[in-house]
Motif scaffolding. Structure first.
Motif, PDB file in Angstrom:
ATOM      1  N   ASN A 620     -13.548  11.803   0.656  1.00  0.00           N
ATOM      2  CA  ASN A 620     -12.832  11.575  -0.612  1.00  0.00           C
ATOM      3  C   ASN A 620     -12.049  10.268  -0.649  1.00  0.00           C
ATOM      4  O   ASN A 620     -11.291  10.031  -1.589  1.00  0.00           O
ATOM      5  CB  ASN A 620     -11.884  12.733  -0.942  1.00  0.00           C
ATOM      6  CG  ASN A 620     -12.622  14.024  -1.210  1.00  0.00           C
ATOM      7  OD1 ASN A 620     -13.659  14.013  -1.878  1.00  0.00           O
ATOM      8  ND2 ASN A 620     -12.113  15.127  -0.673  1.00  0.00           N
ATOM      9  N   ASN A 638      -7.703   7.485  -2.939  1.00  0.00           N
ATOM     10  CA  ASN A 638      -7.890   8.855  -2.477  1.00  0.00           C
ATOM     11  C   ASN A 638      -8.242   9.736  -3.670  1.00  0.00           C
ATOM     12  O   ASN A 638      -7.404  10.031  -4.517  1.00  0.00           O
ATOM     13  CB  ASN A 638      -6.613   9.371  -1.799  1.00  0.00           C
ATOM     14  CG  ASN A 638      -6.819  10.738  -1.160  1.00  0.00           C
ATOM     15  OD1 ASN A 638      -7.867  11.361  -1.312  1.00  0.00           O
ATOM     16  ND2 ASN A 638      -5.808  11.206  -0.433  1.00  0.00           N
ATOM     17  N   ALA A 641      -7.682  16.084  -2.874  1.00  0.00           N
ATOM     18  CA  ALA A 641      -6.449  16.848  -3.084  1.00  0.00           C
ATOM     19  C   ALA A 641      -5.611  16.942  -1.818  1.00  0.00           C
ATOM     20  O   ALA A 641      -4.574  17.620  -1.806  1.00  0.00           O
ATOM     21  CB  ALA A 641      -6.797  18.257  -3.575  1.00  0.00           C
ATOM     22  N   GLU A 642      -6.041  16.269  -0.742  1.00  0.00           N
ATOM     23  CA  GLU A 642      -5.306  16.272   0.519  1.00  0.00           C
ATOM     24  C   GLU A 642      -4.989  14.839   0.924  1.00  0.00           C
ATOM     25  O   GLU A 642      -5.737  13.914   0.588  1.00  0.00           O
ATOM     26  CB  GLU A 642      -6.136  16.934   1.623  1.00  0.00           C
ATOM     27  CG  GLU A 642      -6.516  18.371   1.349  1.00  0.00           C
ATOM     28  CD  GLU A 642      -5.304  19.296   1.336  1.00  0.00           C
ATOM     29  OE1 GLU A 642      -4.319  18.986   2.026  1.00  0.00           O
ATOM     30  OE2 GLU A 642      -5.353  20.329   0.624  1.00  0.00           O
ATOM     31  N   PRO A 643      -3.876  14.638   1.651  1.00  0.00           N
ATOM     32  CA  PRO A 643      -3.596  13.290   2.145  1.00  0.00           C
ATOM     33  C   PRO A 643      -4.670  12.844   3.128  1.00  0.00           C
ATOM     34  O   PRO A 643      -5.303  13.659   3.798  1.00  0.00           O
ATOM     35  CB  PRO A 643      -2.229  13.436   2.826  1.00  0.00           C
ATOM     36  CG  PRO A 643      -2.083  14.881   3.115  1.00  0.00           C
ATOM     37  CD  PRO A 643      -2.860  15.618   2.066  1.00  0.00           C
ATOM     38  N   ALA A 644      -4.902  11.553   3.175  1.00  0.00           N
ATOM     39  CA  ALA A 644      -5.882  10.991   4.100  1.00  0.00           C
ATOM     40  C   ALA A 644      -5.243   9.812   4.809  1.00  0.00           C
ATOM     41  O   ALA A 644      -4.378   9.132   4.267  1.00  0.00           O
ATOM     42  CB  ALA A 644      -7.139  10.549   3.355  1.00  0.00           C
ATOM     43  N   THR A 664      -1.185   6.292   5.489  1.00  0.00           N
ATOM     44  CA  THR A 664      -1.443   7.566   4.832  1.00  0.00           C
ATOM     45  C   THR A 664      -1.528   7.351   3.328  1.00  0.00           C
ATOM     46  O   THR A 664      -0.651   6.731   2.728  1.00  0.00           O
ATOM     47  CB  THR A 664      -0.333   8.575   5.140  1.00  0.00           C
ATOM     48  OG1 THR A 664      -0.275   8.808   6.555  1.00  0.00           O
ATOM     49  CG2 THR A 664      -0.586   9.908   4.433  1.00  0.00           C
ATOM     50  N   THR A 666      -1.613   9.332  -0.175  1.00  0.00           N
ATOM     51  CA  THR A 666      -1.315  10.638  -0.756  1.00  0.00           C
ATOM     52  C   THR A 666      -2.466  11.116  -1.638  1.00  0.00           C
ATOM     53  O   THR A 666      -3.288  10.309  -2.090  1.00  0.00           O
ATOM     54  CB  THR A 666      -0.035  10.567  -1.596  1.00  0.00           C
ATOM     55  OG1 THR A 666      -0.224   9.587  -2.634  1.00  0.00           O
ATOM     56  CG2 THR A 666       1.157  10.179  -0.746  1.00  0.00           C
ATOM     57  N   PRO A 667      -2.558  12.409  -1.915  1.00  0.00           N
ATOM     58  CA  PRO A 667      -3.617  12.904  -2.810  1.00  0.00           C
ATOM     59  C   PRO A 667      -3.563  12.197  -4.161  1.00  0.00           C
ATOM     60  O   PRO A 667      -2.507  12.123  -4.792  1.00  0.00           O
ATOM     61  CB  PRO A 667      -3.285  14.394  -2.947  1.00  0.00           C
ATOM     62  CG  PRO A 667      -2.505  14.732  -1.714  1.00  0.00           C
ATOM     63  CD  PRO A 667      -1.725  13.502  -1.376  1.00  0.00           C
ATOM     64  N   HIS A 696      -5.001  12.732  11.367  1.00  0.00           N
ATOM     65  CA  HIS A 696      -4.771  13.162   9.987  1.00  0.00           C
ATOM     66  C   HIS A 696      -6.038  13.125   9.153  1.00  0.00           C
ATOM     67  O   HIS A 696      -6.261  14.004   8.344  1.00  0.00           O
ATOM     68  CB  HIS A 696      -3.708  12.287   9.320  1.00  0.00           C
ATOM     69  CG  HIS A 696      -2.354  12.462   9.910  1.00  0.00           C
ATOM     70  ND1 HIS A 696      -1.602  13.590   9.713  1.00  0.00           N
ATOM     71  CD2 HIS A 696      -1.617  11.647  10.712  1.00  0.00           C
ATOM     72  CE1 HIS A 696      -0.447  13.471  10.350  1.00  0.00           C
ATOM     73  NE2 HIS A 696      -0.434  12.309  10.968  1.00  0.00           N
TER      74      HIS A 696
END
Length: 705
Positions: A620, A638, A641-644, A664, A666-667, A696
């Motif tokens: 994603n 991103n 729906a999840e942090p990457a 990082t 954020t979503p 992560h």
């Protein structure tokens, strides 16, 4: 080819001199609002850091009140105020919307539909490009504007009409008929050549003169596919002639700033042949709106942005219109969620745009687009849309240094062609309702899941630098393009041809000897017959895959069978083939694979080509790099729906902070990182390797899903 550029005219596809940094703003229609609103508009533009607005698109009736009776006072006033505020203007010729007095005086300029019915006043783009009367009035208003504003300090760019062909793609009136006959005479030279090319012996429709040829008005049965295709070509050329007439009028009246017009690039065949239009505009500009019902809107956006960059030959381009929220012309008009406006805008810029403009500044209270979202919504500035607009303006200001850089070159090319799409649409086909051009976005999206970017190129593009070339559903292919594709394979490229590519010649006539005519020798196969599957029917392949809609009976002449049909009428016959060609290879996909099967085919040809993704894949997470002479910029979006998290070191420009060794996202968030590296020239630059941060961000290879 004459581009209409005079000595000292601007550099093509450059906004240098128009704005400093990334262009931000949109269509501004002050004539729709009382003057008491204008000062508030300018204050709000400053708050949002707007630096470019398009003025005048629909203003003809407010500028020329009657025939040759002009009122420029309001336009003088607003241009002066915008200049004082430091906001540049893209001044439009207002020919997208003729005034009521002109339609009343000359209803013959209104287009006719295919039933021979003249349209009536009240719409936009209600004009026939073949009408000499229309040409007089349209060039007159363009000339009057240029004579008055060519040297105005606020006017940094000019915009001919608006979405040309968006409401008047084809006209079937008597003037268009005469113009079409002249066009055919120039193209074919003799009516005998026309008869031969179109195959008019079928149904005995032989023409005795060009004067006997009519535009394809509605008839009980279908028209000749050659006639339909040439009428589409003619219609594109007629609209382009009109664009040139306005553009050349502006130049003759003293305009030296860039001149453009907004194209409408999408996955479907366009309203005009943009491959032939591209050399005629100073800055490639596009309007793009996501489709509410599309669950993969971000993939469609990326494909269209890459296709726009393909027309600009890799140089920066301009997003002339997109939306802050919902539009009003789809069946169910979806509002954009939190962060979606930012993601949409940053995606376009990541893929080469040097500006993100909207339609429009203020949402209209009245008129045909009153529920189309605006930068200032009906509810005013105490809204999420306005907060998002301000946030985007500050973000684009923060990444201003990205302007004039280029997207990192890709190793993969996908060929698309509007004319080929028109050829498919002309006449009955083995599977009516099938859209072969949809294969391009499918390949583009699946390559993206591998972390591999693909250039989306017109038929005219050079192919020398690509290691993998996809020909997805390009139904019409001329000899020149076929030869260039074969030469690329001989030099070492892996070429992939799908089942509906290369079937007909430039006249929309089937190439005899077996399908796919233009590519039989390159592929080493002959298709003797298409076997169309029924709705819901599926055929298994011997590698565990499946085909839907379309299969082909393939005879091997000089190729290797990679996958065969496992059941159905074609059981045991080749479904996927490969032929070694010089230093490269040519693959043939004889069926329409389902999504899982196409992903497997993509994996096979990527491995065969040796193309490697520039980034390790994080699910994603979209990563695109732009490169300048002294810096590289990693755009990270991103969509999940999840942090990457990924490993990268540099300066994150939007937040204004140093990052590294990990970042990082954020979503739904975005980042633009000026990567830390040594200063080298563009051609010598070797970008740093980007890896996912294992603690992560999960590294994903699509083949393992």
């Amino acid at each position: 080819m004459n581009t209409g550029l005079s000595e000292g005219a601007p550099t093509r596809n450059s906004l240098r001199g128009v704005v400093s940094g990334i262009a931000f703003g949109g269509d501004y229609c002050p004539e729709q609002w009382p003057r008491s609103v204008w000062e508030e508009d300018i204050d709000l533009m400053r708050e949002a850091r707007v630096n470019l607005v398009t003025v005048g698109v629909f203003s003809w009736g407010e500028l020329e009140l009657e025939d040759d009776v002009w009122e420029f006072g309001w336009l003088d006033s607003i241009l002066g105020r915008l200049h004082e505020a430091g906001i540049a203007v893209d001044l439009a010729t207002p020919t997208a919307s003729p005034p009521i007095w002109l339609h009343q005086a000359h209803p013959e300029i209104l287009p006719m539909d295919e039933r021979g019915t003249r349209f009536h006043q009240g719409g936009r783009l209600q004009w026939c490009p073949s009408s000499p009367i229309w040409r007089v009035y349209a060039t007159r208003v363009a000339r009057r504007l240029a004579e008055r504003y060519a040297s105005h300090p606020a006017v940094r760019m000019w915009h001919v009409s608006n979405e040309i062909g968006g409401g008047n793609r084809r006209c079937y009136c008597p003037e268009s008929t005469v113009h079409f006959q002249r066009w055919l005479a120039e193209r074919y030279g003799s009516v005998a050549a026309l008869n031969e090319t179109w195959g008019t012996a079928f149904w005995g429709h032989r023409y005795g003169s060009f004067g006997q040829v009519e535009v394809p008005l509605d008839s009980e049965s279908g028209h000749n596919p050659g006639l339909l295709l040439d009428f589409d070509r003619f219609s594109s050329d007629a609209l382009l002639d009109h664009y040139r007439a306005e553009r050349d009028t502006l130049r003759a009246a003293g305009v030296s700033a860039p001149i453009t017009t907004n194209l409408m690039i999408k996955p479907d065949p366009a309203v005009a042949d943009y491959a032939s239009w591209a050399p005629e505009v100073d800055v490639i500009a596009n309007d793009h709106y996501t489709v509410s019902s599309d669950a993969r809107r971000e993939q469609e956006l990326s494909f269209c942005a890459d296709r726009t960059r393909g027309l600009s030959k890799g140089e920066p381009w301009l997003l002339m219109e997109h939306s802050t929220g919902a539009v009003n012309w789809q069946v169910r008009n979806r509002s954009k969620g939190p962060g979606e406006m930012m993601r949409n805008s940053i995606q376009h810029i990541a893929r080469g745009a040097d500006g993100a403009l909207f339609f429009q500044w203020r949402a209209s209270r009245a008129g045909g687009e009153q529920f189309h979202s605006g930068m200032v919504p009906h509810a005013g500035t105490r809204t999420r849309i306005w907060q998002d607009v301000v946030q985007l303006g500050h973000a684009l200001s923060a990444i201003a240094e990205v302007a004039e850089t280029r997207v990192e070159p890709a190793d993969v090319a996908i060929i698309v062609d509007d004319v080929a799409g028109w050829a498919w649409q002309a006449g009955g086909k083995p599977l009516n309702g099938f859209a072969p051009w949809a294969q391009g976005p499918r390949w583009h999206g699946l390559l993206g899941q591998w972390g591999i970017r693909a250039e989306v190129l017109p038929r005219t593009a050079a192919l020398d630098d690509y290691r993998l070339i996809i020909i997805p559903g390009v139904y019409l292919v001329d000899e020149t393009l076929a030869a260039r594709i074969a030469a690329a394979a001989s030099r070492g490229a892996v070429v992939v041809v799908t089942a509906t590519s290369g079937i007909v010649d430039e006249a929309n006539a089937v190439l005899l000897g077996g399908y796919p005519g233009r590519f039989r020798e390159l592929l080493g196969v002959v298709v003797e017959e298409f076997f169309i599957l029924q709705d819901g029917e599926e055929v298994s392949l011997d590698d565990g895959g499946a085909a839907v809609d379309w299969t082909s009976s393939v005879l091997i002449e000089d190729a290797e069978t990679i996958v065969s049909y496992a059941d159905g009428t074609l059981r045991g016959r080749p479904a996927l083939t490969r032929r070694a060609v010089g230093e490269g290879a040519a693959w043939f996909v004889s069926a329409e694979p389902n999504e899982k099967t196409l992903a497997t085919i993509v994996a096979r040809v990527v491995d065969d080509s040796g193309v490697e993704p520039p980034f390790a894949v994080v699910e994603n997470l979209e990563c695109v790099r732009r490169i300048g002479a002294d810096a590289s910029y990693l755009f990270v979006i991103n969509h999940g729906a999840e942090p990457a998290e990924l490993v990268v070191t540099g300066r994150e420009l939007i937040a204004g902070i140093d990052v590294g060794p990990a970042l990082t996202i954020t979503p739904g968030g975005v980042a633009v990182v000026r990567e830390r590296r040594r200063s080298v020239g563009f051609t010598a630059f070797e970008p740093p390797t980007i890896q996912p941060a294992e603690e992560h961000g999960r590294s994903v290879r699509p083949r393992d899903r």
